[in-house]
Every structure is written in structure tokens, then in C-alpha cells.
Design an enzyme around this catalytic site. Structure first.
Site, PDB file in Angstrom:
ATOM      1  N   ASN A 181     -34.870   2.466  -1.222  1.00  0.00           N
ATOM      2  CA  ASN A 181     -35.940   2.432  -2.221  1.00  0.00           C
ATOM      3  C   ASN A 181     -35.873   3.687  -3.087  1.00  0.00           C
ATOM      4  O   ASN A 181     -35.408   4.728  -2.641  1.00  0.00           O
ATOM      5  CB  ASN A 181     -37.296   2.404  -1.488  1.00  0.00           C
ATOM      6  CG  ASN A 181     -38.464   2.315  -2.444  1.00  0.00           C
ATOM      7  OD1 ASN A 181     -38.454   1.554  -3.398  1.00  0.00           O
ATOM      8  ND2 ASN A 181     -39.490   3.138  -2.195  1.00  0.00           N
ATOM      9  N   HIS A 208     -38.474   6.216  -5.209  1.00  0.00           N
ATOM     10  CA  HIS A 208     -39.899   6.535  -5.299  1.00  0.00           C
ATOM     11  C   HIS A 208     -40.101   7.643  -6.337  1.00  0.00           C
ATOM     12  O   HIS A 208     -39.378   8.644  -6.312  1.00  0.00           O
ATOM     13  CB  HIS A 208     -40.404   6.991  -3.924  1.00  0.00           C
ATOM     14  CG  HIS A 208     -41.874   7.267  -3.918  1.00  0.00           C
ATOM     15  ND1 HIS A 208     -42.808   6.245  -3.938  1.00  0.00           N
ATOM     16  CD2 HIS A 208     -42.567   8.431  -3.947  1.00  0.00           C
ATOM     17  CE1 HIS A 208     -44.022   6.783  -3.963  1.00  0.00           C
ATOM     18  NE2 HIS A 208     -43.899   8.098  -3.969  1.00  0.00           N
ATOM     19  N   GLU A 228     -40.240   1.596   8.929  1.00  0.00           N
ATOM     20  CA  GLU A 228     -41.439   0.771   9.105  1.00  0.00           C
ATOM     21  C   GLU A 228     -42.702   1.403   8.524  1.00  0.00           C
ATOM     22  O   GLU A 228     -43.742   0.762   8.466  1.00  0.00           O
ATOM     23  CB  GLU A 228     -41.606   0.416  10.588  1.00  0.00           C
ATOM     24  CG  GLU A 228     -40.407  -0.400  11.064  1.00  0.00           C
ATOM     25  CD  GLU A 228     -40.544  -0.972  12.459  1.00  0.00           C
ATOM     26  OE1 GLU A 228     -41.658  -0.926  13.001  1.00  0.00           O
ATOM     27  OE2 GLU A 228     -39.530  -1.449  12.989  1.00  0.00           O
ATOM     28  N   GLU A 280     -33.863   8.518 -12.226  1.00  0.00           N
ATOM     29  CA  GLU A 280     -33.604   7.327 -11.404  1.00  0.00           C
ATOM     30  C   GLU A 280     -32.443   6.509 -11.971  1.00  0.00           C
ATOM     31  O   GLU A 280     -31.578   6.066 -11.217  1.00  0.00           O
ATOM     32  CB  GLU A 280     -34.849   6.424 -11.352  1.00  0.00           C
ATOM     33  CG  GLU A 280     -35.982   6.994 -10.527  1.00  0.00           C
ATOM     34  CD  GLU A 280     -37.171   6.040 -10.434  1.00  0.00           C
ATOM     35  OE1 GLU A 280     -37.575   5.496 -11.487  1.00  0.00           O
ATOM     36  OE2 GLU A 280     -37.694   5.841  -9.326  1.00  0.00           O
TER      37      GLU A 280
HETATM   38  C1  GRF Z   1     -39.733   3.125 -10.744  1.00  0.00           C
HETATM   39  O1  GRF Z   1     -39.964   4.288 -11.468  1.00  0.00           O
HETATM   40  C2  GRF Z   1     -39.803   3.355  -9.255  1.00  0.00           C
HETATM   41  O2  GRF Z   1     -39.732   4.691  -8.887  1.00  0.00           O
HETATM   42  C3  GRF Z   1     -41.157   2.826  -8.868  1.00  0.00           C
HETATM   43  O3  GRF Z   1     -41.455   1.830  -9.785  1.00  0.00           O
HETATM   44  C4  GRF Z   1     -40.785   2.077 -11.012  1.00  0.00           C
HETATM   45  C5  GRF Z   1     -40.214   0.742 -11.432  1.00  0.00           C
HETATM   46  O4  GRF Z   1     -39.662   0.742 -12.685  1.00  0.00           O
HETATM   47  N1  GRF Z   1     -41.135   2.395  -7.483  1.00  0.00           N
HETATM   48  P1  GRF Z   1     -38.661  -0.395 -13.141  1.00  0.00           P
HETATM   49  O5  GRF Z   1     -39.290  -1.743 -12.793  1.00  0.00           O
HETATM   50  O6  GRF Z   1     -37.349  -0.201 -12.438  1.00  0.00           O
HETATM   51  O7  GRF Z   1     -38.560  -0.225 -14.618  1.00  0.00           O
END
Ligand code: GRF
Length: 195
Positions: A100, A102, A135, A167
Site C-alpha cells: 500500500n 500512504h 492485519e 508516490e
Molecule cells: C494516494 O495519494 C494514496 O496515498 C492514498 O490515496 C491517494 C489516491 O490517489 N491512499 P490516486 O487514486 O492514486 O490518484
């Protein structure tokens, strides 16, 4: 994923390179009608909607997601803006194979409102955490973190834009390294081989 799918897009773009280590075999959304599904369609990828509202409990929702992933040959689940919590069953079916991203420096600000909570708290640094899913919510072993300086005049959207820039660069790199078997987990500690 659950929404806009900009992280999905970054993974789609990266996996267009024949040398990329991972292949996207299916895109699963927990709701219909989201931009992320259009992005998957534009890329010619199989799509499955496992609608959260059609399930009585988290267990059956999670099973439907894991079944759809396995039916398409998925060996891992890459959560990209997925706004639901998976039941422990999924973690058992994909041990250390769910990742994931975050939008905060965990363990600070877990949960679905990390960016507004970081701003409300007045932190000077936030950032991105890419981690294995266990979990507990936003808790598993951390693979990657990068900090972002919070500016005095930041709004949710300006901070989110700088977080997503990271990201979109880092998530495809992490997934590539993971798919090549270069990401080793030992308890809470994760190391990248060859770095
Ligand atoms: C991301 O910034 C992620 O960190 C969070 O939700 C956002 C989703 O953005 N969990 P996207 O749908 O990938 O544009």
C-alpha cells in the site's frame, strides 16, 4: 483502487516498458464509475468491480477481491488509493504480497484522512510511506519513506500534489523491485537487495 487512479496510472505507464519487472493482470475497483477504471480501460487492462455495497461484511468483500485477483493469475495485490480495509483472510492468502502507499510518514497519521490531520496537527514534515499490509490498518513493515516539507501556506491540495509527485515516482520503483524479489522482509525490517 477506489478512485482517481493517478497511482494506477503511474504503474500503467511504468509497466509499458518491456523491461519492467511486474505485469498488471487485472485492475480491481471497490466501486463503479471511477476514473481509475477508465484509465484501466484506456490501457486495455481487464477490470473487475467488487462493489463494497454488494457485500454484507468485510470477509465476503475481501474474499471476492482475492478470488478475482487469483482468477486473473495475480501473485500480489498493489493497493493504489484503495479506501477500504481488507479482512485478515486476504493477508493470509497473499502473505507479504500486499503493498500500500500512504500519504504520511507512518506511524504518524494512519487512516483515511492523513493529509488534513497532518495539516491540523501543524507538523513541519510529512511524506509518503509505502509498506506491506498486515492485519492492522496502515501498520505493516515499511518498504520506503520519503519526507515532504510542509509549508506555512499549504492547503490539502497543495500538500497532496507534492506527496503524489513522490508516490508516482516511487511506487512503480518499489513494485518493480518487489516483483524482482529484491525486497526482503524480516519481521518489521525490510531491506532492498542491491541498494
Ligand atoms: C494516494 O495519494 C494514496 O496515498 C492514498 O490515496 C491517494 C489516491 O490517489 N491512499 P490516486 O487514486 O492514486 O490518484
Amino acid at each position: 483502487m477506489s478512485g482517481g487512479g493517478s497511482n494506477l496510472q503511474a504503474l500503467i505507464d511504468a509497466s509499458a516498458d518491456p523491461g519492467y519487472g511486474a505485469e498488471i493482470v487485472v485492475v480491481i475497483s471497490d466501486r463503479p464509475g471511477v476514473r481509475g477504471l477508465e484509465r484501466a480501460a484506456e490501457a486495455g487492462l481487464p477490470r473487475v468491480v467488487v462493489d463494497w455495497r454488494g457485500h454484507d461484511d468485510r470477509g465476503s468483500f475481501t474474499r471476492a477481491i482475492a478470488d478475482a485477483a487469483e482468477a486473473h493469475g495475480a501473485e500480489a495485490l498493489i493497493l493504489a488509493g484503495f479506501m477500504r480495509i481488507l479482512a485478515p483472510d486476504a493477508i493470509r492468502r497473499f502473505p507479504h504480497r500486499i503493498i500500500n502507499t500512504h500519504p504520511a510518514l507512518l506511524p504518524s497519521f494512519p487512516g483515511a484522512h492523513a493529509i488534513p490531520e497532518a495539516l491540523a496537527h501543524g507538523v513541519k514534515l510529512s511524506g509518503v510511506t509505502i509498506h506491506f499490509v498486515d492485519e492492522e490498518v496502515d501498520h505493516g513493515p515499511i518498504i520506503f519513506q520519503e519526507a515532504v516539507q510542509v509549508r506555512d501556506d499549504d492547503s490539502e491540495s497543495s500538500l497532496q500534489a507534492r506527496i503524489q509527485e513522490i508516490e508516482h515516482r516511487a511506487y512503480p520503483e518499489v513494485v518493480d523491485a518487489f516483483a524482482r524479489g529484491l525486497v526482503k522482509v524480516d519481521g518489521r525490517s525490510v531491506r532492498w537487495e542491491g541498494q
